[in-house]
Structure formats: structure tokens, C-alpha cells
Design a protein around this motif. Sequence first.
Motif, PDB file in Angstrom:
ATOM      1  N   LEU A  40      -5.247   2.041   8.927  1.00  0.00           N
ATOM      2  CA  LEU A  40      -4.067   2.602   9.482  1.00  0.00           C
ATOM      3  C   LEU A  40      -3.357   3.305   8.573  1.00  0.00           C
ATOM      4  CD1 LEU A  40      -3.556  -0.179  12.289  1.00  0.00           C
ATOM      5  CD2 LEU A  40      -4.293   2.263  12.692  1.00  0.00           C
ATOM      6  N   VAL A  41      -3.082   2.535   7.516  1.00  0.00           N
ATOM      7  CA  VAL A  41      -2.260   3.145   6.279  1.00  0.00           C
ATOM      8  C   VAL A  41      -2.875   4.378   5.883  1.00  0.00           C
ATOM      9  CG1 VAL A  41      -1.435   2.829   3.915  1.00  0.00           C
ATOM     10  CG2 VAL A  41      -1.169   0.924   5.683  1.00  0.00           C
ATOM     11  N   ARG A  42      -4.238   4.411   5.588  1.00  0.00           N
ATOM     12  CA  ARG A  42      -4.955   5.629   5.117  1.00  0.00           C
ATOM     13  C   ARG A  42      -4.625   6.836   5.853  1.00  0.00           C
ATOM     14  NH1 ARG A  42      -8.837   4.693   0.945  1.00  0.00           N
ATOM     15  NH2 ARG A  42      -8.943   2.462   0.847  1.00  0.00           N
ATOM     16  N   ALA A  43      -4.769   6.519   7.516  1.00  0.00           N
ATOM     17  CA  ALA A  43      -4.279   7.358   8.482  1.00  0.00           C
ATOM     18  C   ALA A  43      -2.895   7.942   8.802  1.00  0.00           C
ATOM     19  CB  ALA A  43      -5.238   7.154   9.793  1.00  0.00           C
ATOM     20  N   ASN A  44      -2.184   7.178   7.909  1.00  0.00           N
ATOM     21  CA  ASN A  44      -0.777   7.474   8.077  1.00  0.00           C
ATOM     22  C   ASN A  44      -0.226   6.980   9.582  1.00  0.00           C
ATOM     23  OD1 ASN A  44       1.614   7.987   6.813  1.00  0.00           O
ATOM     24  ND2 ASN A  44       1.494  10.272   7.156  1.00  0.00           N
ATOM     25  N   LYS A  45      -0.914   6.116  10.200  1.00  0.00           N
ATOM     26  CA  LYS A  45      -0.226   5.443  11.447  1.00  0.00           C
ATOM     27  C   LYS A  45       0.472   4.269  11.125  1.00  0.00           C
ATOM     28  CE  LYS A  45      -4.535   7.074  13.909  1.00  0.00           C
ATOM     29  NZ  LYS A  45      -5.795   7.115  14.716  1.00  0.00           N
ATOM     30  N   ARG A  65       0.785  -1.074   0.032  1.00  0.00           N
ATOM     31  CA  ARG A  65       0.085   0.130  -0.012  1.00  0.00           C
ATOM     32  C   ARG A  65       0.695   1.159   0.019  1.00  0.00           C
ATOM     33  NH1 ARG A  65      -3.196   2.237  -0.102  1.00  0.00           N
ATOM     34  NH2 ARG A  65      -4.831   2.403   1.310  1.00  0.00           N
ATOM     35  N   VAL A  66       1.763   1.429   0.895  1.00  0.00           N
ATOM     36  CA  VAL A  66       2.813   2.554   0.820  1.00  0.00           C
ATOM     37  C   VAL A  66       3.749   2.653  -0.566  1.00  0.00           C
ATOM     38  CG1 VAL A  66       5.013   3.216   1.946  1.00  0.00           C
ATOM     39  CG2 VAL A  66       3.173   2.219   3.339  1.00  0.00           C
TER      40      VAL A  66
END
Length: 306
Positions: free
Chosen positions: A226-231, A201-202
Amino acid sequence: MNKLEKYQGVIPAFYACYDENGEVSPERVRALTQYFIDKGVKGVYACGSSGECIYQSVEDRKITIENIMAVAKGKLTVICHVACNNTKDSMELARHAESCGVDAIASIPPIYFRLPEYSIAAYWNSISSAAPNTDFVIYNIPQLAGTALTMSLLAEMKKNPRVIAVKNSSMPVQDIQMFQAAGGDDFMVFNGPDEQFISGRVMGAAGGIGGTYGAMPELFLKADELVRANKMEEARVLQYDINEIIYKLCSGHGNMYAMIKEVLRINEGLDIGSVREPLTGLCEADLAIAKEAAQMVKNAVAKYCA
Ligand SMILES: CC(=O)N[C@@H]([C@@H](O)[C@H](O)[C@H](O)CO)[C@@H](O)CC(=O)C(=O)O
């Protein structure tokens, strides 16, 4: 809505659903489809590796997609893998999938003979021409298909306007970046290896298609969130826990898909049968492993998704 938005997110690879005699079960296909709707995933990827396509007849695969669509239409994005290793049957499945109303068809390259790129392109374009109103997804899984998608083959395929994505199951995450860059803005890449979902995803995969998502959809939905929220630190910790579950699912004598089906039976009360030979079903000792895996899924869901 952006035309690719419907493909972005978590798309479990759909499992083969069998009855007690090992035949495709329409009722169980429908039950598994409803399970995915209830879990809130974006879509399903039907009749691929997890769908045991390689061990199913054309008729088995038609029954599967018909019953998925009967439940999923308007509720899930449906991508149907149609490759049969010969152009004629693949075209028949492509035509049939379009008539059922799928969003996209997908195909691996032909396996066994090492064909030149122009033959693979001709195979894919013939399949696509049989579903002229349907998006086409290239399925790159070199470790199983024996042929890797090259940049030149992708460039050739990009001439077909229906080609909108690569489902990338090769292990280097850099491939995702390369395919996305070559594909451009109106193109997307799906992450294939579940063990590196967040890395894919990144690196630019806007969504993921995976064989283990079905055993733990909540965890992949959470990882995606979490990826979408950059956590990223939280996402990494979750990915490590997911990977421990995958290793457990792969640690039996029986095939991983048989193990996953047992986990679904334990955790969800969902019975979709076992696997079809030559895949090996579970032996007695595997049942304890399935129980452990099921408990690991439950614990992780309680930890991350409460
Ligand atoms: C090589 C392989 O089978 N890759 C799987 C992964 O989901 C894989 O099962 C998972 O990462 C566990 O190793 C998927 O990419 C296949 C898939 O999505 C499908 O077509 O069912």
C-alpha cells in the motif's frame, strides 16, 4: 539489480527456535525458514533481539545461522546479527556467518559500559574486518542497547565501504530521515518499530525489519504494498489494526516472543518451542490471550489480503 534492492521490503526478525528441552532445534530453525519462504517475504534478520541472541551461546547462534542458510540460500536475503558484547566472539560469529554465505552481518554497539564513540567504531570495524566480503548493517536500538547512534559515529562508520545500512529501532521516525540523508544514495535505513512501519517507510526507510512480522507477515507485506502504491489512507487503517494486534501480543504475563510462538502454533501449526529464561514463558491465563491474538491476525488477513 541495484546492490541494495535485495534488502528492500519486508524482512522478519527470525525467532529463536527451541526443542522441548530449551535447546536450539535445527529442525525447527529449518521449518521456520521454510515458513518465511512460503509467505513470500524478502528476507530474514537472524540472531537479533527476536532471536534472543543475548541469551544464546556462540554455538547456539552458529547452529541457527547454518540451518537458516541450508534452507534460505538463493531464496531469501539473510542478515545475521553477530554482536556478542565482546569483540573476539563477535568476530568469530562474523567469520562464521560469511562462511555460511549470508548477505550481511549486523551489530548493536557494546552494552553495559558506556564506551566512547572511537571504541564503538573500533568494535564494529573489527567485526566487519572478520567478514571482509560481506555487507555490514549498524543496529541502532538505543532503548535496549543504552547507546544511540550519533551522526558523528555514523560519519566515522561510513568510511568503511562495507557499511551499507542502519537498522533503526529508535522511536523518532525523524532519525530515519537523518541517517538516510547522511548515508547518501548507496545507503539504506530499515524501519525498526513495527508500530510505525508505514511512517518509517514514508520517511525514507526502504525496508523494515521487525519482531512481530513473523506472526502476521501477510499484513506487513500488504502495508508495504500500500505504501508503494501511495494508498496512504488504506495503509494507515491497516497499520492501526496491526498495532492492536501488537498490543494484544504484549498484554500477557509471558514475554511477547512466547506469545508470538503460541500464535504461530495456533494459526500455522508451526511449533518452534517457547522462550529461554530469563524471558518468561506463557502462563495458563496467557493461552486465552494468544487465542485472541491469533484470531485477530486471521480476521485482519481475511479483511486485507483476500
Ligand atoms: C525494541 C524492539 O524489540 N524492537 C523490535 C520491534 O520489532 C518490536 O518488537 C515491535 O515493534 C513490537 O514492539 C525490533 O526492532 C527488533 C528486531 O527486529 C530484532 O532484532 O529482532
